[in-house]
Design a protein around this motif. Structure first.
Motif, PDB file in Angstrom:
ATOM      1  N   GLY A  70       0.701  -1.185  -0.051  1.00 57.11           N
ATOM      2  CA  GLY A  70      -0.005  -0.025   0.049  1.00 57.11           C
ATOM      3  C   GLY A  70       0.789   1.441   0.154  1.00 57.11           C
ATOM      4  N   TYR A  71       2.058   1.193  -0.158  1.00 56.44           N
ATOM      5  CA  TYR A  71       2.785   2.165   0.035  1.00 56.44           C
ATOM      6  C   TYR A  71       2.844   3.440  -0.962  1.00 56.44           C
ATOM      7  CZ  TYR A  71       7.195   5.122   0.305  1.00 56.44           C
ATOM      8  OH  TYR A  71       7.916   6.316   0.500  1.00 56.44           O
ATOM      9  N   ASP A  72       2.886   2.880  -2.300  1.00 51.26           N
ATOM     10  CA  ASP A  72       2.748   3.902  -3.287  1.00 51.26           C
ATOM     11  C   ASP A  72       1.530   4.865  -3.120  1.00 51.26           C
ATOM     12  OD1 ASP A  72       5.308   3.288  -4.289  1.00 51.26           O
ATOM     13  OD2 ASP A  72       4.289   1.829  -5.805  1.00 51.26           O
ATOM     14  N   ASP A  73       0.468   4.221  -2.832  1.00 45.27           N
ATOM     15  CA  ASP A  73      -0.929   4.778  -2.850  1.00 45.27           C
ATOM     16  C   ASP A  73      -0.807   5.757  -1.585  1.00 45.27           C
ATOM     17  OD1 ASP A  73      -2.149   3.482  -5.119  1.00 45.27           O
ATOM     18  OD2 ASP A  73      -3.042   2.115  -3.984  1.00 45.27           O
ATOM     19  N   TRP A  74      -0.230   5.195  -0.418  1.00 51.43           N
ATOM     20  CA  TRP A  74      -0.235   6.161   0.613  1.00 51.43           C
ATOM     21  C   TRP A  74       0.625   7.271   0.370  1.00 51.43           C
ATOM     22  CZ3 TRP A  74       3.644   8.004   3.593  1.00 51.43           C
ATOM     23  CH2 TRP A  74       3.700   8.515   4.664  1.00 51.43           C
ATOM     24  N   ARG A  75       1.788   7.213  -0.208  1.00 51.65           N
ATOM     25  CA  ARG A  75       2.730   8.314  -0.566  1.00 51.65           C
ATOM     26  C   ARG A  75       1.875   9.462  -1.403  1.00 51.65           C
ATOM     27  NH1 ARG A  75       7.036   9.740  -4.094  1.00 51.65           N
ATOM     28  NH2 ARG A  75       6.778   7.631  -5.093  1.00 51.65           N
ATOM     29  N   ALA A  76       1.099   8.777  -2.406  1.00 48.18           N
ATOM     30  CA  ALA A  76       0.743   9.819  -3.340  1.00 48.18           C
ATOM     31  C   ALA A  76      -0.516  10.891  -2.615  1.00 48.18           C
ATOM     32  CB  ALA A  76      -0.189   8.831  -4.330  1.00 48.18           C
ATOM     33  N   GLY A  77      -0.950  10.244  -1.525  1.00 43.11           N
ATOM     34  CA  GLY A  77      -1.988  11.049  -0.886  1.00 43.11           C
ATOM     35  C   GLY A  77      -1.340  11.917   0.251  1.00 43.11           C
ATOM     36  N   GLN A  78      -0.115  11.877   0.382  1.00 44.33           N
ATOM     37  CA  GLN A  78       0.707  12.912   1.331  1.00 44.33           C
ATOM     38  C   GLN A  78       0.980  14.365   0.586  1.00 44.33           C
ATOM     39  OE1 GLN A  78       0.857  11.677   4.444  1.00 44.33           O
ATOM     40  NE2 GLN A  78      -0.183  10.206   3.488  1.00 44.33           N
ATOM     41  N   PRO A  79       1.160  15.241   1.720  1.00 41.58           N
ATOM     42  CA  PRO A  79       1.694  16.464   1.024  1.00 41.58           C
ATOM     43  C   PRO A  79       2.916  16.391   0.153  1.00 41.58           C
ATOM     44  CG  PRO A  79       1.094  16.746   3.353  1.00 41.58           C
ATOM     45  CD  PRO A  79       1.007  15.090   3.201  1.00 41.58           C
ATOM     46  N   GLU A  80       3.041  17.404  -0.727  1.00 47.32           N
ATOM     47  CA  GLU A  80       3.957  17.122  -1.635  1.00 47.32           C
ATOM     48  C   GLU A  80       5.286  17.207  -1.083  1.00 47.32           C
ATOM     49  OE1 GLU A  80       5.705  19.725  -5.402  1.00 47.32           O
ATOM     50  OE2 GLU A  80       3.830  20.268  -4.559  1.00 47.32           O
ATOM     51  N   ARG A  81       5.643  18.013   0.205  1.00 46.70           N
ATOM     52  CA  ARG A  81       6.900  17.866   0.492  1.00 46.70           C
ATOM     53  C   ARG A  81       7.366  16.618   1.479  1.00 46.70           C
ATOM     54  NH1 ARG A  81       6.858  17.939   5.887  1.00 46.70           N
ATOM     55  NH2 ARG A  81       4.692  18.365   7.182  1.00 46.70           N
ATOM     56  N   VAL A  82       6.268  15.934   1.861  1.00 49.72           N
ATOM     57  CA  VAL A  82       6.640  14.449   2.354  1.00 49.72           C
ATOM     58  C   VAL A  82       6.857  13.546   1.388  1.00 49.72           C
ATOM     59  CG1 VAL A  82       5.659  12.796   3.786  1.00 49.72           C
ATOM     60  CG2 VAL A  82       5.060  14.935   4.420  1.00 49.72           C
TER      61      VAL A  82
END
Length: 465
Positions: free
Chosen positions: A22-34
């Motif tokens: 699930g990491y790629d989907d989770w990262r895509a939903g984070q603020p841009e800086r994160v």
């Protein structure tokens, strides 16, 4: 040592758990800086791997911890605790990635158990760095988890302490301290008084040692079902006259792991206020070599009156347990449980991580197995296999303490012990290892409790609490 959650009001840095799937989907939903930071650092969520995301002011805004793949998680107990050692000191809170309920509870307990350290014998000239601590996640019973962790820490401390500082006398002192802490009564029978009290096999096994053998008898509670725990307290096992080779003697400080485990379990039961009439019996001895050693070929008469031919003095644990079990059985408690580092055969069968157990009825066995799976304290049932009864009957005496042939050693040992339980309606025996050979999440290398958390979870249903 005291292992507790951080105070809930303390400032805490958010910790996000992510799986490989699930990491790629989770990262895509984070603020841009994160998202950009994680991409630039090449972070991938392998089990236990951690990424610290800065806040722009020289601090840490949040951390991301990997839970690995589905197969990695299936193979790893307390997977969430794998990240704890890679996080900087301070207070953390689980912000996302774990489902409420069972997953969150296992993660929180894993953090507590992973925090354990045995440092009694280490000099600390420099102040230790602040450890990573966790705020108890919302919805978990923090007090219960802390009570379980405290009981486990007691078990680990007792096992980890070498025999020079954990002989029968020191084990007695540990139970005295526990009795004082939980408000229990305690009585101890020592040395030659064991013969007067009709505990002859405990005396026979321990009489060769400079440190006198003894039976520790702790009681707590005046209402509820009767529960008796019997723990093997062989503080060091040379093998007696059937002397162990040096490599087999190296870990024998842990041969009192059964006693340590029932001590930790008693602490849990008392801390949680379970309404039971608890009795803990520990035959505490050292199996040593001297002119007073019991011998191969000796025939001992047990408290129960059954005679036992000694075919191997290194099968001493079942002898001391037999007298303690016979004493326990005279009160016909609702449940008797024995815990012991009893047989090498159990380790050959299931290795160090699984605990084989035996139960006298199917409902008890099912409850224990289910509880073990629920609380990440795995058990595996072995049978009281009736056709093997003849293997423990030598002919010259009622019982044989070490049947020849080497087959089914864990089962024949359990059958031997069962001979001393007749009045109690239910009996369970755990053949534990009590040692973590390599560090794992929630379980640093060294002494470890096994079976206690499973039994604690099962007790309300088993005893109708």
């Amino acid at each position: 040592m005291s292992i507790r959650f951080a105070q809930s009001g303390a400032p805490a840095t958010p910790l996000h758990y992510v799986t490989a799937e699930g990491y790629d989907d989770w990262r895509a939903g984070q603020p841009e800086r994160v998202s950009d930071w994680l991409a630039a650092t090449g972070f991938r969520p392998a089990l236990g791997r951690v990424a610290l995301v800065p806040d722009g002011a020289g601090g840490v805004a949040l951390a991301v911890a990997g839970l690995g793949s589905t197969s990695e998680r299936a193979r790893t107990r307390f997977a969430a605790a794998a990240a704890r050692g890679s996080l900087p000191g301070g207070v953390w809170r689980i912000a996302s990635g774990l489902a409420p309920g069972r997953d969150m509870e296992e993660a929180a307990l894993g953090w507590l158990l992973d925090s354990y350290r045995f440092d009694r014998y280490r000099k600390s000239p420099e102040e230790a760095a602040e450890p990573a601590r966790l705020v108890a996640p919302e919805g978990v019973d923090a007090a219960r988890l802390e009570a379980i962790a405290a009981g486990e820490a007691l078990t680990r401390d007792l096992i980890n302490t070498p025999a020079c500082d954990m002989g029968p006398e020191e084990l007695e002192a540990a139970f005295e301290a526990l009795a004082g802490e939980i408000g229990a009564a305690i009585a101890v029978t020592r040395g030659e008084a064991l013969l007067e009290a009709n505990l002859p096999m405990i005396h026979a096994v321990g009489r060769a040692a400079a440190r006198a053998p003894r039976l520790i008898d702790l009681r707590l509670g005046e209402r509820g079902p009767k529960l008796t725990l019997v723990g093997k307290g062989v503080c060091f096992d040379t093998g007696g006259l059937n002397l162990k080779p040096s490599q087999s003697m190296a870990l024998m400080k842990k041969d009192m792991g059964g006693a340590a485990t029932v001590a930790g379990l008693a602490k849990m039961i008392a801390s949680l206020g379970l309404p039971v009439r608890l009795r803990v019996l520990v035959p505490a001895v050292e199996n040593a070599v001297s002119g007073a050693s019991f011998r191969p070929g000796d025939i001992l008469t047990s408290r129960k009156g059954l005679t036992v031919e000694v075919n191997n003095t290194d099968a001493e644990g079942r002898l001391v347990l037999a007298d303690a079990l016979a004493l326990a059985d005279e009160e016909a408690p609702d449940l008797i449980v024995s815990m012991a580092t009893l047989t090498g055969a159990a380790r050959v069968a299931v290795g160090p991580d699984l605990v084989p157990f035996f139960a006298t009825d199917d409902a008890l066995a099912a409850a224990l197995a289910e509880a073990g799976a629920k609380v990440a304290d795995p058990l595996w049932q072995l049978p009281f296999w009736e056709p093997y009864e003849k293997m423990i009957e030598p002919g010259i005496a009622d019982l044989d303490n070490a049947p020849k042939g080497g087959f089914a050693g864990a089962i024949t040992a359990a059958l031997f012990l069962r001979r001393f339980v007749e009045n109690a309606p239910r009996y369970a025996h755990f053949d534990i290892y009590g040692w973590q050979p390599e560090p794992a999440p929630g379980r640093p290398k060294g002494g470890v409790g096994q079976g206690a958390r499973a039994l604690l979870e099962a007790l309300p249903g088993v005893l109708g609490l």
